[in-house]
Every structure is written in structure tokens, then in C-alpha cells.
Design a protein around this motif. Structure first.
Motif, PDB file in Angstrom:
ATOM      1  N   UNK A   1     -97.051 -43.953 -47.320  1.00  0.00           N
ATOM      2  CA  UNK A   1     -97.131 -45.334 -47.261  1.00  0.00           C
ATOM      3  C   UNK A   1     -98.642 -45.634 -47.493  1.00  0.00           C
ATOM      4  N   UNK A   2     -98.950 -46.748 -48.534  1.00  0.00           N
ATOM      5  CA  UNK A   2    -100.365 -47.063 -48.995  1.00  0.00           C
ATOM      6  C   UNK A   2    -100.521 -46.423 -50.418  1.00  0.00           C
ATOM      7  N   UNK A   3     -99.848 -45.389 -50.976  1.00  0.00           N
ATOM      8  CA  UNK A   3     -99.985 -44.728 -52.408  1.00  0.00           C
ATOM      9  C   UNK A   3    -100.112 -46.004 -53.221  1.00  0.00           C
ATOM     10  N   UNK A   4     -98.968 -46.772 -53.407  1.00  0.00           N
ATOM     11  CA  UNK A   4     -99.061 -47.624 -54.467  1.00  0.00           C
ATOM     12  C   UNK A   4    -100.230 -48.561 -54.253  1.00  0.00           C
TER      13      UNK A   4
ATOM     14  N   UNK B   1     -91.758 -46.521 -47.575  1.00  0.00           N
ATOM     15  CA  UNK B   1     -91.451 -46.244 -46.395  1.00  0.00           C
ATOM     16  C   UNK B   1     -89.663 -45.776 -46.481  1.00  0.00           C
ATOM     17  N   UNK B   2     -89.011 -46.399 -47.211  1.00  0.00           N
ATOM     18  CA  UNK B   2     -87.530 -46.382 -47.448  1.00  0.00           C
ATOM     19  C   UNK B   2     -87.147 -44.899 -47.657  1.00  0.00           C
ATOM     20  N   UNK B   3     -87.725 -44.211 -48.512  1.00  0.00           N
ATOM     21  CA  UNK B   3     -87.504 -42.799 -48.957  1.00  0.00           C
ATOM     22  C   UNK B   3     -87.848 -41.732 -47.620  1.00  0.00           C
ATOM     23  N   UNK B   4     -89.019 -41.939 -47.013  1.00  0.00           N
ATOM     24  CA  UNK B   4     -89.268 -41.079 -46.141  1.00  0.00           C
ATOM     25  C   UNK B   4     -88.451 -41.337 -44.704  1.00  0.00           C
TER      26      UNK B   4
ATOM     27  N   UNK C   1     -90.475 -47.613 -57.066  1.00  0.00           N
ATOM     28  CA  UNK C   1     -89.146 -47.607 -56.959  1.00  0.00           C
ATOM     29  C   UNK C   1     -88.555 -45.950 -56.687  1.00  0.00           C
ATOM     30  N   UNK C   2     -88.349 -45.930 -55.106  1.00  0.00           N
ATOM     31  CA  UNK C   2     -88.068 -44.483 -54.762  1.00  0.00           C
ATOM     32  C   UNK C   2     -86.902 -43.952 -55.092  1.00  0.00           C
ATOM     33  N   UNK C   3     -86.612 -42.501 -55.542  1.00  0.00           N
ATOM     34  CA  UNK C   3     -85.446 -41.808 -55.755  1.00  0.00           C
ATOM     35  C   UNK C   3     -84.770 -41.493 -54.607  1.00  0.00           C
ATOM     36  N   UNK C   4     -83.388 -41.324 -54.717  1.00  0.00           N
ATOM     37  CA  UNK C   4     -82.387 -40.833 -53.770  1.00  0.00           C
ATOM     38  C   UNK C   4     -81.734 -39.982 -54.317  1.00  0.00           C
TER      39      UNK C   4
ATOM     40  N   UNK D   1     -94.624 -53.264 -51.590  1.00  0.00           N
ATOM     41  CA  UNK D   1     -94.926 -51.784 -51.670  1.00  0.00           C
ATOM     42  C   UNK D   1     -94.665 -51.089 -50.572  1.00  0.00           C
ATOM     43  N   UNK D   2     -95.503 -51.395 -49.255  1.00  0.00           N
ATOM     44  CA  UNK D   2     -95.207 -50.668 -48.261  1.00  0.00           C
ATOM     45  C   UNK D   2     -93.736 -50.415 -47.741  1.00  0.00           C
TER      46      UNK D   2
END
Length: 459
Positions: free
Chosen positions: A132-135, A219-222, A157-160, A214-215
Motif C-alpha cells: 500500500x502506497x505504491x500507487x 490493500x484488497x489483493x494483499x 486495479x489488482x488481479x485475482x 488507491x490505498x
């Protein structure tokens, strides 16, 4: 979803498992797509119609969309900068060599090489799993390196993806998460996913969309991976209790899985989780939380990691018990024994051996003195590169012939459905460890095998 008439042209930077899968599947959805990588050998394979990893169904889609002209693969940033309206960053974020945190050097390289070459307004979308914070950091890189008059924006937009099911996960996702800062970025991302929404409409399905900051998107993926890892380690911790209490963890998992608050998915006790995502992601999550001053909140993930590692080496003790070998202070002595390890990949329907429990156990058995013979339906080439000192068989039959112990380490259908009577005629001794609790203990016992599962009473 609002109708979008003109589909944006898409570029996917990084053609490893993530980027290649998305590039191929989005071309299948009707987009014009460029896949980019600095690895010329990888690009050459893809351009010739060969997927450089195993993923069911992807080869046919690759060849069909190369033939259609919608999909191409390139090695220069200039080509994708000129071509695409939306650029997806799909590069790797491995664990750093000097700690638990994520190595973002590939993300940085992609952004600082792309941004100065852009000549019109474009959207750069992070898809890699990042702290988190990378974006925000990527946004700063874009501001520094892109022409400020163009109005280039960043989104996340994280992948799953689930290996073995990735084509379905791209074409028919169970949700799309977008971290944006403007209406324009939101509209661009909706346009970039119009093919997904159109396919869902033809099948009368809904695709939930979460537009957020962004944050939260990062965080959703991790958070999802941390939850799944925790659930797997929980049932493996229960397996440890079951082993000393004489209970059966498979029945325990079945019983608690009927509770809708818990569910039965990821309650399969065994050797633990592996692969290129869960292990590194939970460590990077802990490291980032520590940097942010919230390390105490994720202290439990350290125990999740320990449980996962501990289950791998429980197999050595089970092997010593079955083979009647001593267990000393340094661990079991398996000298003079022979073991067939069925499975090298971290899960079935994949050729991925990264952090695979199966291969780690095979190496540990060999280090304890056993002669180990490994077979896997898809992962042999990668396994040989990862553990070249092990012996490898070309078939299940060759692997088990004349061995004193069989370990089922990956739940491939070929192993789950194997005939214990036929295999019993090939081995030197009918002893089996079911490292994934995927066999029928009664069937194997009736065929004369001494059966041991993970967290199950002897059969």
C-alpha cells in the motif's frame, strides 16, 4: 454500466503469468492488444503461438488471437507508447533479497521507461500486487517523467487470478476493483473492461465493480491473500491437534465448513500453501505494516507463515514412522530408503514450482538420506531447474516402481484417481503418505497399503 462505443487500445507491460494471461484474454474479448516485455526470448515464444507456462485453455486463445491480428507482442517501449490508450503494469514484485518486503524495481523500470515516451493522454494502471502506497509513488514517477501537458493519469486495479483457472478469472471475474482519482480515469477503466461486462450481459451475470481510492485498491489483493493463507494455516493447525487427539481433520473441516460464516473452501489440510503469491505477499504485507507503524495488527501472519512451513516437515516424521526409521535431534534418518514423490507443482493444473511445498518436501527427504524420485504431469522442467539434484521419472509408474514409500504431494487427478491395487504391484512396500488428503483411505487400506494422511488417524 454506461455504453462505451470506442474500445481503448490496451498494452500489458510484463508478459509473465499475469501479463500474458490478461493480454491474451482481453484480445479474446475484442480489444486490440500489445504485450510488452524486455525478455526477447519470452516475446518470441508468445509471438510464435507458444505460451511459456502451463495454463489450461490459454494456448488456443493465444493462437486464435494472433491469427486475428488483435494481439501482438513487442520488446520496445516506443511501440506501446504510440499504440495504447491504457497501459497495464503487470511486472513481478518478488520478495526482496535483503528482507521480507516487495522488490518494486520492475514496477519502477516499467513506469520510468514508459512515461517519457507517451505523446498523448493515457492511463497507466497498476495490476501487480504491491505494498500500500505504491500507487501514489507511481503517480509521483509519472509526474516526474511524463510530459505534464498530456494529463497522464494513474489508477490501480489488482488481479485475482487462480492458477489453473486464470482464463475464467479474466473473462468472468467475480469482481473488478479500481482505485482512481478522477472521473476520467474511472471512465477509461470502465471502457477497458467493457468486453467483460458485455460477455457477462450475454450470460445474464453481474460483475460487481468497486470504485475506490488507491490505498484501498492496493490493500484488497494483499488482504484477500492474507485471509486465504490464514484459513489454510488454520486448518493445518487443526490437523496438528487432530494428530495428537486421534481425530480426523477432514471430518472436522467438513463439519465446520457447513457453517455459512466459514464455508468449506480452503479448508483442505495438507502440506500447506505455496506458489508465487501467498508466501511472498503475506511477508511483504507484514513488512509494509511495520513501516507504517501497524506491525502489531499483522503479527498473526508470522504464525500463519510458521504453521505453513512446519507442515512441510511433518512429512519427514510421518515417513520415518512408516518406514520404522529413527528420529534423532537432527531429524529423521532415512538412509537406504526410496521414496516416490508424486507432484512437484504447488497446486494441480499448473507448472509453477515457486515455493512449492511438494518440491521442498522432496528436497528435505533427500537431505534426510532417502533416494527420491519425483514425477509431475506438467512441472517437470521447472522442477529440474529448481532442484537439479533430485531424480525425476517420466511417468507415475516409473516413479513408484520398487520404492518403499509413496508420497502424494500435489492433488493432480492422475494421482487422486490412481488404482491402489495396480500401484501395489509395482512398489517394494505398500506405504503411502497422503500429503493432500485427496485419497480414499479405505480403498487404499483394502488394497493392502499402510496409509497416513495429514491430521488423520492411521488407516
Amino acid at each position: 454500466m454506461p455504453d462505451v462505443i470506442t474500445l481503448p487500445r490496451l498494452a500489458f507491460l510484463g508478459t509473465g503469468y499475469l501479463g500474458a494471461t490478461y493480454a491474451i484474454c482481453f484480445a479474446e474479448l475484442g480489444y486490440e492488444v500489445l504485450g510488452f516485455d524486455v525478455d526477447e526470448a519470452k516475446i518470441s515464444k508468445l509471438a510464435s503461438g507458444e505460451v511459456p507456462f502451463h495454463e489450461p485453455g490459454l494456448d488456443d486463445l493465444l493462437r486464435r488471437n494472433l491469427a486475428s491480428g488483435r494481439l501482438r507482442f513487442v520488446t520496445t517501449y516506443e511501440e506501446i507508447a504510440v499504440f495504447a490508450d491504457v497501459h497495464f503494469i503487470c511486472v513481478g514484485t518478488p520478495q526482496r533479497a535483503d528482507g521480507m518486503g516487495a522488490d518494486l524495481s520492475y514496477v519502477e523500470s516499467a513506469v520510468i521507461n514508459l512515461a517519457p515516451r507517451l505523446r498523448r493522454r493515457a492511463l497507466i494502471v497498476g495490476k501487480s500486487t504491491v505494498p500500500v502506497g505504491t500507487a501514489d509513488w507511481v503517480e509521483e514517477l509519472v509526474a516526474k517523467h511524463a510530459d505534464p501537458t498530456l494529463g497522464v493519469e494513474v489508477a490501480w486495479s489488482p488481479e485475482f487470478l487462480q492458477e489453473g483457472y486464470a482464463v475464467e478469472d479474466v473473462l468472468r471475474p467475480n469482481r473488478i476493483v479500481c482505485g482512481v482519482k478522477s472521473q476520467w480515469a474511472s471512465e477509461r477503466l470502465r471502457a477497458a473492461h467493457k468486453g467483460v461486462f458485455d460477455l457477462a450481459a450475454t450470460e445474464d451475470r453481474d460483475v460487481p465493480v468497486v470504485m475506490t481510492d488507491f490505498a484501498t485498491a492496493e490493500l484488497v489483493k494483499v488482504a484477500a491473500n492474507a485471509f486465504l493463507a490464514t484459513k489454510i494455516s488454520f486448518i493445518n493447525a487443526m490437523a496438528e491437534v487432530c494428530e495428537v487427539a486421534g481425530a480426523d481433520v477432514t471430518q472436522l473441516a467438513r463439519a465446520i465448513g457447513y457453517d455459512p460464516r466459514i464455508g468449506n473452501r480452503f479448508l483442505q489440510a495438507g502440506l500447506g500453501f505455496g506458489g508465487g503469491c501467498l508466501p511472498k505477499d503475506i511477508r511483504a504485507f507484514q513488512a509494509r505494516a511495520q513501516e507504517l507503524g501497524a506491525g502489531e495488527a499483522l503479527r498473526f501472519l508470522h504464525e500463519v507463515d510458521l504453521i505453513n512451513t512446519r507442515r512441510r516437515f511433518r512429512v519427514l516424521t510421518l515417513a520415518a514412522e512408516l518406514l520404522g526409521r529413527p528420529v534423532g535431534p537432527a531429524g529423521p534418518d532415512l538412509s537406504g530408503t526410496s521414496v516416490a514423490v508424486l507432484g512437484a507443482t504447488f497446486k494441480p493444473h499448473s507448472d509453477d514450482v515457486r515455493d512449492a511445498p511438494s518440491l521442498a518436501v522432496a528436497a528435505a527427504l533427500a537431505a534426510a538420506g532417502a533416494h527420491v524420485r519425483v514425477y509431475d504431469p506438467q512441472g517437470m522442467a521447472n522442477a529440474r531447474r529448481a532442484q537439479p539434484a533430485l531424480d525425476y521419472a517420466e511417468s507415475m509408474v516409473a516413479a513408484v516402481t520398487d520404492v518403499s514409500l509413496v508420497l502424494v504431494a500435489t492433488e493432480w487427478p492422475e494421482f487422486r484417481n490412481a488404482d491402489p491395487t495396480l500401484l501395489g504391484e509395482l512398489v517394494a512396500d505398500r506405504k503411502v503418505i497422503d500429503g493432500r488428503n485427496c485419497l480414499d483411505p479405505r480403498q487404499w487400506s483394502r488394497a493392502g497399503w499402510s496409509y497416513r494422511g495429514m491430521g488423520r488417524p492411521p488407516a
